[in-house]
Design an enzyme around this catalytic site. Sequence first.
Site, PDB file in Angstrom:
ATOM      1  N   LYS A  84       0.728  -1.193   0.028  1.00 18.07           N
ATOM      2  CA  LYS A  84       0.040  -0.077  -0.188  1.00 18.07           C
ATOM      3  C   LYS A  84       0.849   1.302   0.121  1.00 18.07           C
ATOM      4  CE  LYS A  84      -4.006   2.033   2.591  1.00 18.07           C
ATOM      5  NZ  LYS A  84      -4.717   1.869   3.631  1.00 18.07           N
ATOM      6  N   SER A 163      -9.987   1.653   2.680  1.00 24.99           N
ATOM      7  CA  SER A 163      -8.867   2.285   1.868  1.00 24.99           C
ATOM      8  C   SER A 163      -7.996   1.664   1.210  1.00 24.99           C
ATOM      9  CB  SER A 163      -7.825   3.548   2.476  1.00 24.99           C
ATOM     10  OG  SER A 163      -7.376   2.971   3.414  1.00 24.99           O
ATOM     11  N   SER A 187     -10.255  -0.394   6.942  1.00 23.36           N
ATOM     12  CA  SER A 187      -9.447  -0.391   5.415  1.00 23.36           C
ATOM     13  C   SER A 187      -8.839  -1.503   4.998  1.00 23.36           C
ATOM     14  CB  SER A 187      -8.538   0.822   5.359  1.00 23.36           C
ATOM     15  OG  SER A 187      -9.102   2.051   5.418  1.00 23.36           O
TER      16      SER A 187
END
Lengths: 497, 95
Positions: A84, A163, A187
């Site tokens: 990420k 996210s 997330s």
Amino acid sequence: MSAASATKLTELDIAAARAGLARGDFSSVALTEAHIRAMEAARGLNAFVVETPERALEQARASDERRRRKEPARRLDGIPLAIKDLFCTQGVQTTAGSHILEGFIPGYESTVTAKLWDAGAVMLGKTNLDEFAMGSSNATSYFGPVKNPWRRADNKDLVPGGSSGGSAAAVAARIALGALGTDTGGSIRQPAAFCGIVGIKPTYGRVSRWGTVAFASSLDQAGPMTRTVRDSALMLGVISGHDPKDSTSSPLPVPDFEAALGGDLKGLKVGIPKEYRVDGMSAEIDALWKRGIAWLEAAGARAVEVSLPHTSYALPTYYIVAPAEASSNLARYDGVRYGLRVPGESVDELYQNTRGSGFGREVRRRILIGTYVLSAGYYDAYYVKAQQIRTLIGEDFRKAFETVDVMLTPTSPSVAFAIGEKMDDPIAMYLNDVFTVPTNLAGLPGISVPAGLDGSGLPLGLQIVGRPFDEATVFKAAAALEQAAAFTTRPTMLRGA
Amino acid sequence: MALDRETVRKIAFLARLKVPEEELAALTGELDNIIGWVEQLGKVDTKSVEPMTSVGKFKPYMREDAVSERRPREDILANAPDAEDGFFTVPKVIE
């Protein structure tokens, strides 16, 4: 290597790839090349902000070389992963999905990614995310929305959740064997559920936050996103542990999570929180939840109803605590030391111009909410109040865990929705995290396991929540769920043709 | 309505966020909605409840107050949008 066998390498999970590498069936370079090709072929998903194929091949060659020299294999030796774009990676652009950090190249490596590379893992690239991890759809990224590799019959582009949406899409689409995500309010778990993969948010303090771009420091935790429970157990074992650079990281020893897997669930008590039967939850999700209870009971567990009375206050509490911490954490983006700078006549104007154009709409909204609830005259009414209710939410869980070992809930109240939906109603968007936010507020571990499909053919997840630092039991229950659910459907994108 | 435009202008300045005048009305509405929604917390009786300041039970780890690593100045300045003679630059702050 032929195209057919290259495709097969991307179908492996981490445990199978590890075994294949150990047997010498294929090299890490071959495994990595197959994933790089998959990454290039799936660029339409917009799952990556930056691809790092050269670094990947360099790490893969080093892994193969270690094997040739008969060095003992490391825990993730030669395994290609996606990261990420919230983790600082030395020499590789780290943006947090924001214009304000575009072009930022860290001079240091986050603790969790450093642990992955020390364990021999290979970095394919940095995955797209909601800006500063603020979102549940991946639509707030400055670098554009990510598409879910799953589709429903109307063929509209769907969100991967957020996210950590780029990470979830990459793992579901067989671009990466696993990925690193972060979870502040859901997330990791919500995108895992939306994309039909496994994702765990560990106990607060299990994993170091050093070098991870901060959103809400009392809630943020990094965690793995994989296609199997075993792979998540393996990856979490690698990234866990105390870090002198993060005073909130726990000194507790890290158990062998993989060793906890398997066996029946005799004696395990599973709590079913009655307050999680929320209004408007679809009948399909309710039915799946009941099936999940039956699966765990068939494995030997006993299900009992528990009460978490303050559940309905968790989301509004979160939307005070998280923006307050964000407004403080994001004060560092000033246009002076790194990132975007938009000039102004005075220092104040420089700050205002830089931050006004560097942050997107949702981030600006949350900074303003956070500034408001922390400002003089409102601090007690909003911020202290929210912290008091956070205490009550933590107490609810503590009491319930006196009688049960884990809890079972749905991961999300809905399946993946179309890109663009819910964008004009922040509160509707926030409701995505109604089942995941409470565990962040209480600092507990939670895992999402793919458990079935809804009527439109989209994946649904079930969540197991555990006691603090008892990820081992969470994994054990999750593995039983995974086995019973036998979820093998592949994303729409990978079917046919 | 808890939030008016003047309040939003004020907190935007506190947060050093430029909000264009034409966005102010819509933004005020959005923020007011969110604040109105979180106000449901007022229903909860929190008399004698301690605010949670830390979720962990661990005493924060203290390390020795000593330099553990040194990074060269160029490394620190490498990401600065504007640096001069080994320093960060800002607009003139002293008249």
